[in-house]
Design a protein around this motif. Sequence first.
Motif, PDB file in Angstrom:
ATOM      1  N   VAL A  64      61.147  12.978  -8.729  1.00  0.00           N
ATOM      2  CA  VAL A  64      62.419  13.531  -8.263  1.00  0.00           C
ATOM      3  C   VAL A  64      62.477  13.528  -6.743  1.00  0.00           C
ATOM      4  O   VAL A  64      63.509  13.187  -6.138  1.00  0.00           O
ATOM      5  CB  VAL A  64      62.599  14.969  -8.812  1.00  0.00           C
ATOM      6  N   PHE A  65      61.371  13.887  -6.099  1.00  0.00           N
ATOM      7  CA  PHE A  65      61.337  13.923  -4.630  1.00  0.00           C
ATOM      8  C   PHE A  65      61.514  12.522  -4.042  1.00  0.00           C
ATOM      9  O   PHE A  65      62.152  12.354  -2.990  1.00  0.00           O
ATOM     10  CB  PHE A  65      60.013  14.516  -4.150  1.00  0.00           C
ATOM     11  N   GLN A  66      60.959  11.513  -4.709  1.00  0.00           N
ATOM     12  CA  GLN A  66      61.062  10.142  -4.198  1.00  0.00           C
ATOM     13  C   GLN A  66      62.497   9.625  -4.207  1.00  0.00           C
ATOM     14  O   GLN A  66      62.873   8.786  -3.387  1.00  0.00           O
ATOM     15  CB  GLN A  66      60.173   9.213  -5.016  1.00  0.00           C
ATOM     16  N   LYS A  67      63.307  10.134  -5.132  1.00  0.00           N
ATOM     17  CA  LYS A  67      64.692   9.679  -5.234  1.00  0.00           C
ATOM     18  C   LYS A  67      65.623  10.444  -4.299  1.00  0.00           C
ATOM     19  O   LYS A  67      66.796  10.088  -4.181  1.00  0.00           O
ATOM     20  CB  LYS A  67      65.187   9.832  -6.678  1.00  0.00           C
ATOM     21  N   ARG A  68      65.128  11.494  -3.678  1.00  0.00           N
ATOM     22  CA  ARG A  68      65.979  12.305  -2.799  1.00  0.00           C
ATOM     23  C   ARG A  68      66.259  11.547  -1.498  1.00  0.00           C
ATOM     24  O   ARG A  68      65.355  10.963  -0.898  1.00  0.00           O
ATOM     25  CB  ARG A  68      65.277  13.640  -2.486  1.00  0.00           C
TER      26      ARG A  68
ATOM     27  N   MET B   4      66.706  15.769   3.923  1.00  0.00           N
ATOM     28  CA  MET B   4      65.725  16.400   3.044  1.00  0.00           C
ATOM     29  C   MET B   4      64.781  15.374   2.438  1.00  0.00           C
ATOM     30  O   MET B   4      63.582  15.612   2.296  1.00  0.00           O
ATOM     31  CB  MET B   4      66.441  17.176   1.935  1.00  0.00           C
ATOM     32  N   GLY B   5      65.309  14.189   2.091  1.00  0.00           N
ATOM     33  CA  GLY B   5      64.468  13.139   1.547  1.00  0.00           C
ATOM     34  C   GLY B   5      63.428  12.658   2.547  1.00  0.00           C
ATOM     35  O   GLY B   5      62.279  12.391   2.177  1.00  0.00           O
TER      36      GLY B   5
ATOM     37  N   LEU C 103      60.716  15.325   2.774  1.00  0.00           N
ATOM     38  CA  LEU C 103      59.849  15.267   1.605  1.00  0.00           C
ATOM     39  C   LEU C 103      58.919  14.064   1.652  1.00  0.00           C
ATOM     40  O   LEU C 103      57.755  14.142   1.234  1.00  0.00           O
ATOM     41  CB  LEU C 103      60.698  15.214   0.328  1.00  0.00           C
TER      42      LEU C 103
END
Length: 382
Positions: free
Chosen positions: A345-349, A353-354, A357
């Motif tokens: 999920v974090f990789q797709k942000r 914010m992405g 992360l």
Amino acid sequence: MNFQNGLPGSLSELVTEVQRQCGIKTNFRLQFMDALFGNEFTNLISIDEVQDRGTIRMIPVTEASAPTALCHPSLDEYSSMFSMCLETDTLSTTESESSRSRQFWPTVFRVPQLSFDAELKLERGNAAYKEKGTFLIPDPKLKSNILEGLVQEIVKYKVYVTDKEFNTVGEALTSKHPCLTEKGSLTGYAGWKASLKNKLAIYRTHLRKLGCPEVVVNSVKHKPEGKTSAASAIKRPRRSEVNYCPPHPTGESDDSLENLRVALLSDVKKSNNREVVRIKMDKTFSCRRFEVVRDTPMIQDFRARWPALFDVSEINAEFKRITTMSLQSRFLSQIDLLSDKLLKVFQKRGGEMGRRLQTIMEPMAQVCQDLVCVYTFYWEKD
């Protein structure tokens, strides 16, 4: 402690150095003061948490209670293992309070042992069903005995039961005593289910007359304005709320618990007074829950009345009082199980914010890559 060559490179080396300098031969775990949790002591799991001139605490661990290092525990074992390692404050309950505490609804409902004559009738009925396939038509006394036994077992868990939970009770009854299966019923227990619902409703009326808080809170005089029907705005516990609205401790009343609440307002301002606050918060739990369930106050109003509850240690303690589980250990165990999905999920942000992360995840990705290389090396070697 002084480290002449700087801090050790790993946690195991730190433990070895502590054993050497302090002359300790028994097992122990280390804790550090976590600034994110108000400088509360938390288990040390990384050498990066150790700061120069910082404070660490050593907690002795017996071999009987120490978790096995090389194992793959289940979720429940994993939660209990973290509960042992991470809880620094334990709750003490009296025998009378623990006997009235509720439990989680079981995965498989257990039909209780009935009276001697009822068990004898059911034993003969089951034998006849096995030999001839005949069903038992229970007499009024036997049926009442069965329903009473089931209700007494149900109220160990809750007094408001969902339709799905009634089904589990019916399935358990006809599974243990197949002679009670009803002919013409799709499930085989539809009539038992209807009778059990009616029996439990009558029993709740009896509990309300006795002053059971979990039922009293739903009486007509405690209904919100405009809700005059007994069946409207029923307050029921959610799935995780085991001790939803417990009774007062033995010997305590509304007035005595209110006096304790007022005393807490000054106790919480005193230093080195955590144990006194914990004991009083434990005693006033029933009063606090009834206030939350009945009045549903605003957060700022509730905080003014119970300022001690908004401390980190008391938040963990209150969570355990309500759910019988440790908040911190449960959270960490779930994070460990869901870490792979969270990383995806974090990789797709995207956006700012992405990028933040991504900066945090880069060292984690490097560690994972190194572990894969190590495992591959040993796999090919074997």
